[in-house]
Motif scaffolding. Structure first.
Motif, PDB file in Angstrom:
ATOM      1  N   THR A  46       0.881  -1.156  -0.163  1.00 45.38           N
ATOM      2  CA  THR A  46      -0.095   0.082  -0.008  1.00 45.38           C
ATOM      3  C   THR A  46       0.930   1.127   0.049  1.00 45.38           C
ATOM      4  OG1 THR A  46      -0.189   0.200   2.412  1.00 45.38           O
ATOM      5  CG2 THR A  46      -1.711  -1.162   1.433  1.00 45.38           C
ATOM      6  N   GLU A  47       0.218   2.187  -0.289  1.00 46.29           N
ATOM      7  CA  GLU A  47       0.988   3.584  -0.220  1.00 46.29           C
ATOM      8  C   GLU A  47       1.461   3.922   1.449  1.00 46.29           C
ATOM      9  OE1 GLU A  47      -1.220   6.925  -2.114  1.00 46.29           O
ATOM     10  OE2 GLU A  47      -1.417   6.016  -3.815  1.00 46.29           O
ATOM     11  N   LYS A  48       0.778   3.536   2.211  1.00 43.77           N
ATOM     12  CA  LYS A  48       1.121   3.867   3.778  1.00 43.77           C
ATOM     13  C   LYS A  48       2.470   2.781   3.704  1.00 43.77           C
ATOM     14  CE  LYS A  48      -0.001   3.107   8.551  1.00 43.77           C
ATOM     15  NZ  LYS A  48      -1.083   2.469   9.271  1.00 43.77           N
ATOM     16  N   GLU A  80       5.282   0.196  -7.343  1.00 42.13           N
ATOM     17  CA  GLU A  80       4.066  -0.147  -7.685  1.00 42.13           C
ATOM     18  C   GLU A  80       3.057  -0.592  -6.404  1.00 42.13           C
ATOM     19  OE1 GLU A  80       3.985  -2.927 -11.252  1.00 42.13           O
ATOM     20  OE2 GLU A  80       6.153  -2.437 -10.931  1.00 42.13           O
ATOM     21  N   THR A  81       2.106   0.190  -6.069  1.00 40.97           N
ATOM     22  CA  THR A  81       1.229   0.025  -5.048  1.00 40.97           C
ATOM     23  C   THR A  81      -0.092  -0.806  -5.419  1.00 40.97           C
ATOM     24  OG1 THR A  81       0.123   1.880  -4.900  1.00 40.97           O
ATOM     25  CG2 THR A  81       2.251   2.058  -3.994  1.00 40.97           C
ATOM     26  N   THR A  82      -1.060  -1.157  -4.516  1.00 43.48           N
ATOM     27  CA  THR A  82      -2.221  -1.613  -4.621  1.00 43.48           C
ATOM     28  C   THR A  82      -3.231  -0.672  -5.382  1.00 43.48           C
ATOM     29  OG1 THR A  82      -2.719  -1.310  -2.175  1.00 43.48           O
ATOM     30  CG2 THR A  82      -1.874  -3.463  -2.882  1.00 43.48           C
ATOM     31  N   SER A  83      -2.772   0.809  -5.194  1.00 40.46           N
ATOM     32  CA  SER A  83      -3.697   1.554  -5.895  1.00 40.46           C
ATOM     33  C   SER A  83      -2.939   2.316  -6.964  1.00 40.46           C
ATOM     34  CB  SER A  83      -3.882   2.674  -4.708  1.00 40.46           C
ATOM     35  OG  SER A  83      -2.892   3.310  -4.062  1.00 40.46           O
ATOM     36  N   GLY A  84      -2.007   1.714  -7.419  1.00 44.43           N
ATOM     37  CA  GLY A  84      -1.145   2.087  -8.813  1.00 44.43           C
ATOM     38  C   GLY A  84       0.075   2.535  -8.240  1.00 44.43           C
ATOM     39  N   MET A  86       3.197   4.615  -7.613  1.00 44.14           N
ATOM     40  CA  MET A  86       3.670   5.667  -6.524  1.00 44.14           C
ATOM     41  C   MET A  86       5.014   6.459  -6.741  1.00 44.14           C
ATOM     42  SD  MET A  86       3.428   6.091  -2.354  1.00 44.14           S
ATOM     43  CE  MET A  86       4.172   7.477  -1.594  1.00 44.14           C
TER      44      MET A  86
END
Length: 165
Positions: A46-48, A80-84, A86
């Motif tokens: 994740t981004e976090k 590459e994150t789960t939301s795209g 970063m």
């Protein structure tokens, strides 16, 4: 420290290993190895997680002053994150203080095959877009930091070696 970036499976590690054959007084530091040793997630992420991983990475990075020779840092400009995708923030690059940035690229079809072998389902067109984003961000960071930037094909030791001489 020379920061070697590229998307996952682009050929960064391969290129660094070939460089070490020609320049034995270099040190290969893999961001992923430091994060694995700290039990940090690498994928999916994740981004976090990205922010925490970068903090952990910087805290656990061997200080270049403690190493003799050139440090080749194997990492990313974009994660590459789960939301795209970063882009790594400026503070990460500033904390790493690279003397130059090299972006390793390869054929999107070849990278897609490498990723498929690792269980990833990334098409060549997706790889191409990710690679363009990685390269653009690496180039922007080098320009912002006023340090040399080089784009090189995976395994092109001759191109990268000019930064080591």
């Amino acid at each position: 420290m020379i920061m070697i970036v590229g998307i996952s499976a682009s050929g960064k590690t391969y290129t660094i290993q070939r460089l070490q054959e020609q320049f034995p007084n270099t040190h290969h530091i893999r961001a992923s190895s430091i994060l694995r040793a700290a039990s940090r997630p690498l994928r999916p992420i994740t981004e976090k997680d990205v922010f925490e991983n970068q903090r952990v990475l910087i805290e656990n990075l061997p200080r270049p002053l403690s190493l003799t020779g050139t440090v080749l840092f194997d990492g990313h400009a974009m994660i590459e994150t789960t939301s795209g995708p970063m882009l790594l923030p400026d503070w990460v690059f500033d904390s790493l203080t690279p003397s130059s940035i090299v972006c390793i690229v390869d054929s999107p079809a070849i990278i897609s095959e490498r990723r498929h072998a690792r269980g990833w389902s990334t098409t060549a067109s997706e790889v191409e877009a990710l690679q363009e984003l990685e390269e653009a961000h690496a180039r922007t960071q080098a320009k912002r930091m006023e340090i040399p930037y080089l784009k090189a094909l995976a395994g092109d030791v001759a191109a990268v070696s000019q930064l080591l001489q």
